[in-house]
Design an enzyme around this catalytic site. Structure first.
Site, PDB file in Angstrom:
ATOM      1  N   LYS A  77      -1.595   9.819   8.945  1.00 27.29           N
ATOM      2  CA  LYS A  77      -2.761  10.552   9.437  1.00 27.29           C
ATOM      3  C   LYS A  77      -3.943  10.534   8.467  1.00 27.29           C
ATOM      4  CE  LYS A  77      -1.624  12.322  13.516  1.00 27.29           C
ATOM      5  NZ  LYS A  77      -2.477  12.227  14.706  1.00 27.29           N
ATOM      6  N   SER A  80       6.502   6.595  10.751  1.00 27.12           N
ATOM      7  CA  SER A  80       5.144   7.131  10.607  1.00 27.12           C
ATOM      8  C   SER A  80       5.032   8.423   9.824  1.00 27.12           C
ATOM      9  CB  SER A  80       4.549   7.354  12.007  1.00 27.12           C
ATOM     10  OG  SER A  80       5.379   8.245  12.731  1.00 27.12           O
TER      11      SER A  80
END
Length: 459
Positions: free
Chosen positions: A7, A261
């Site tokens: 992110k 992720s």
């Protein structure tokens, strides 16, 4: 500074492009986890103020980690949607730039640098890249880059079965809003994909694979055993999807990439991961067998079990039916072995069924075995309570003393909300009224009265 998720890429890319005078006024975002850390680190790097709005249900460990990064944390709203409304209004009133989690070209481009790194580092042909999907920013960015450089590479999204907004949106040709979103893989627990991310995904990606939480947990365990790294559920999502895809199509000797992720795992969630991982890899199955109460019957049952590895065993006598229900877990096995055992039991008139995939059994009934009773007008429901002070009292104020609570079993899930099994005595005439109050409560819930394993174990 480390974010332990992708992110940071999108947040920094968008914020670094803001004019200096706008950056000096600060930024604001809404997030319950990884995006919050990304914005906080980007703000610290760029030397600007950041306000992070998080739902009041956010676990303390998450908002404290964001606070330590130097951001101002504001807890507002019971849900992501409510927190977002507040964040946008505050941003407008204080002239701060709102940094979205996924639906912005600069955010998407920042996440797309993952695709750039893959194509630079992989020198052999790639069959497919598997990408976890929440709002769609990561997969849209990767697809936009990779399809331009290597259009033959397949870009495949992976979603949890209970948070499949992208799969449904692609199927219907328009963005779909989910009524309920499963929170196990909280990093991708999104009600609706973004407008821009959906436009790109509709044009560029090759499909979506859906996986359950057992498979996600199995992938977390696999990575830990092989690499000694612990992924969060949404971080292991793509790996579970890649394995399911390759197994379904019997693909071998090809290169596939799975995006791991995020690694922001809550430690107290590991217990649940451990419980479900062996089911996901078929290293554990759960069977229920009825054994008549007569001389030698239990010995016959044990002989039929044979050398099978039993890892857990519960037995409860039913005087009215003159039989015992045996609930037991079987260790390392194949589907054929389980089927063979069921058939073996049935051939000796011992009714047996496999109940491995029953979620209520995993979360509740395995702990409640022996509480057999028949309660008049008992309605069985599974609620998800937000883990914050007052959640139980809010529930009780909504439903009690209107109806008597006949059963309550609480199972915390490590920051994702408490999974609570509730029995409530509701007459048939009161069902509509009950649903009205339960819906207004705002807690996710399911009515489970017809669950076959509940009937077996508790009735």
């Amino acid at each position: 500074l480390q974010a332990f998720s992708f992110k940071l890429r999108g947040a920094y890319n968008m914020m670094s492009k803001l004019p200096k005078e706008q950056l000096e006024k600060g930024v604001i975002c809404v997030s319950a986890g990884n995006h919050a850390q990304g914005v906080a680190i980007a703000a610290k790097t760029l030397g600007c103020d950041a306000v992070i709005v998080m739902p009041v249900t956010t676990p303390q460990i998450k908002w404290e980690s964001v606070k330590r990064l130097g951001a101002t944390v504001v807890l507002e709203g019971d849900s992501y949607a409510e927190a977002q409304v507040y964040a946008k209004k505050r941003g407008e009133s204080e002239n701060q730039t709102f940094i979205p989690g996924f639906d912005h070209p600069d955010i998407i481009a920042g996440q797309g640098t993952v695709g750039m790194e893959i194509t630079r580092q992989m020198h052999d042909p790639i069959h497919a890249i598997f990408v976890p999907v929440g709002g769609g920013g990561l997969i849209a960015g990767i697809a936009a880059f990779v399809k331009r450089i290597s259009p033959e590479v397949r870009i495949i999204g992976v979603e949890p079965t209970d948070a499949n907004t992208m799969a449904l949106s692609l199927h219907h040709g328009q963005r779909v809003v989910l009524d309920q979103v499963g929170g196990f893989a909280d990093g991708v627990a999104i009600e609706q994909v973004g407008l821009e991310t959906f436009r790109l995904c509709r044009e560029l990606i090759d499909g979506v694979v859906l996986v359950g939480r057992d498979a996600i947990c199995a992938s977390i365990k696999d990575v830990f055993e092989k690499k000694r790294s612990i992924l969060e559920p949404s971080g292991a999502l793509a790996l579970a999807g890649a394995e399911a895809y390759c197994k379904f199509y019997n693909l071998k000797d090809i290169n596939v990439v799975a995006i791991t992720s995020g690694a922001n795992m809550n430690f107290d969630r590991l217990r649940l991961v451990t419980e479900l991982a062996n089911v996901g890899r078929q290293r554990k199955a759960v069977l229920a067998t009825f054994v008549p109460e007569e001389p030698g019957s239990f010995k016959r049952f044990a002989e039929l079990v044979g050398k099978t590895n039993i890892t857990k065993f519960n037995c409860r006598y039913e005087p009215e039916k003159k039989q015992s229900l045996v609930l037991y877990s079987v260790g390392l096995h194949t589907k054929f072995e389980i089927q063979e055992m069921v058939e073996r039991m049935e051939s000796h008139k011992l009714k047996t069924m496999e109940v491995t995939n029953n979620d209520m059994l995993k979360d509740h009934l395995g702990h409640l075995m022996g509480g057999r009773t028949n309660v008049e007008n008992e309605l069985l429901c599974r609620f998800v309570f937000p883990e914050r002070p007052g959640a139980l009292m809010k529930f009780l104020h909504a439903l009690s003393p209107r109806w008597n609570i006949s059963l309550l079993h609480y199972h915390a899930q490590g920051g994702m909300g408490a999974n609570v099994l509730v029995g409530i005595q509701v007459s048939s005439n009161d069902l509509d009224k009950f649903r009205y109050h339960a819906n207004n409560l705002g807690y996710e819930y399911e009515v489970e009265i017809d669950n076959e394993v509940f009937q077996l174990l508790m009735r």
